[in-house]
Scaffold this active site. Structure first.
Site, short mmCIF file in Angstrom:
data_model
loop_
_atom_site.label_atom_id
_atom_site.label_comp_id
_atom_site.label_asym_id
_atom_site.label_seq_id
_atom_site.Cartn_x
_atom_site.Cartn_y
_atom_site.Cartn_z
CE LYS A 140 54.76 -11.99 39.60
NZ LYS A 140 55.05 -12.64 38.29
CE1 TYR A 175 52.57 -15.52 41.09
CE2 TYR A 175 52.82 -13.97 42.89
CZ TYR A 175 53.31 -15.01 42.15
OH TYR A 175 54.52 -15.56 42.45
#
Length: 383
Positions: A140, A175
């Site tokens: 991602k 993230y």
């Protein structure tokens, strides 16, 4: 020898704290640390943590101590981790929460990570033994928050094969937030980021367990005599994709945690090969003894809607075969898998940087599938 290691209160061996030990990645990581005598820094003492008590299939030999706590709750985190916080030398962060909104994902995942780091590092005022933090992230990073419905159609990601030096995308991404928190502790504490592809392993407690999702789907098709139809589009059926065996992922995480050159670096982690979903569908058809059904673009098929009605069928299968008690909605990720199987680009990551830095772990994806299905059966999660 480090002065702290001379303190009889602290053993000279490495002490791992695995956050998320009952997931696919956490299980393989704990097993590698406890059962592989050739791993540097050993013998390893392993603390494994999760939000819930251990399931019946969890091998107690994988950890020295199992700790249950809620990382979103700072008080609970402090109460459960304070007594071991001065022992921990390596933190392995292999868990996450994923909700509908990426902004909520950023808030929750950042809070959990901060709470743990606050106990292990901040509260110890120079007495912390923590040397390295290992973060399990994913692709991602290169695609953007593909599971956030509010961003569908807006995301423009990097071209595959994905490479670690790609710039961050201009979209919210938890993230990035967690990586920035880890980097803020450098140079006192080093870190490494591990970007997996689709992880394959064995657990009933992993949020994105594509193999278990496919196993449940195939088992229901066989149980009801339904055609085992492909869940994706023509593009993914014909084009390349990759996966990450949780054992390779564990090997890379331990390598980075014990290799100076790998510190403060990000690494892709895949098996090193590629496959087409067409070839994988043939393998799954064989493993689960269902007829292979070629993809037919003319047939419209909404797997997510179809499977919403199959919870009671799964209950029947669990009861019939005496399986570990699970609810279908708790062990499958049809919406996430549906997103991946409807991509319009090849989901492939480059492993060149890992090899250049000295990591050569690999796995044959098709053999991995067989291995982990066998393991899921041994654990009585699937029949």
């Amino acid at each position: 020898m480090d002065k702290q290691d001379q303190n009889p209160k602290h053993p000279s061996s490495s002490v791992a704290l695995i956050i998320g030990v009952t997931g696919m990645a956490g299980l393989s990581l704990a097993e590698a640390l406890k059962n592989n005598p050739t791993i540097p820094g050993g013998p390893w003492k392993v603390y494994g943590t999760a939000r819930r008590p251990p399931p019946s299939w969890f091998p107690s030999s994988h950890v020295d101590h199992y700790i249950t706590f809620d990382a979103l709750d700072s008080t609970d985190t402090t109460q459960k981790l304070s007594s071991i916080s001065q022992e921990v030398t390596h933190l392995f962060w292999v868990m996450f929460q994923r909700l509908k909104s990426e902004e909520i994902n950023i808030s929750n995942n950042s809070t959990m990570f901060k709470n743990v780091m606050s106990v292990v590092v901040d509260s110890n005022k120079g007495r912390s033994r923590l040397r390295h933090v290992t973060l399990l992230m994913g692709t991602k990073h290169y695609m953007g928050p593909v599971f956030d419905p509010s961003l569908v159609g807006q995301l423009i990601g990097h071209d595959p094969p994905f490479k670690e030096d790609s710039l961050r995308l201009p979209f919210p991404n938890f993230y990035y937030a967690v990586e920035d928190i880890a980097a803020s502790y450098s140079p006192a504490v080093t870190y490494s980021v591990h970007r997996s592809s689709i992880i394959i392993g064995a657990s009933s407690r992993s949020l994105n367990n594509s193999l278990l999702t496919l196993a449940v789907y195939a088992t229901i098709c066989r149980h009801q005599g339904l055609p085992f139809r492909y869940l994706g589009n023509k593009y993914t059926w014909e084009h390349f994709c990759d996966m990450s065996d949780s054992r390779v992922l564990a090997e890379q995480q331990i390598w980075a945690a014990t290799t100076d050159r790998a510190k403060n670096q990000a690494f892709n982690c895949t098996n090193g090969d590629v496959f087409t979903w067409k070839s994988l569908w043939k393998l799954l058809s064989e493993i689960f003894d269902v007829e292979f059904v070629p993809f037919d673009e003319k047939e419209k098929f909404d797997a997510v809607e179809m499977m919403k009605e199959k919870g009671e069928i799964w209950d029947e299968i669990v009861e019939k075969h005496g399986l570990y008690k699970t609810k279908m909605e708790e062990i499958t990720c049809f919406e996430a898998l549906n997103t991946v199987l409807h991509l319009q680009f090849q989901h492939v990551s480059s492993m060149n940087k890992s090899r250049e830095f000295g990591f050569f772990g690999f796995a044959d994806t098709m053999k991995s599938i067989r291995t982990w299905v066998k393991k899921l059966r041994e654990m009585k999660i699937i029949p």
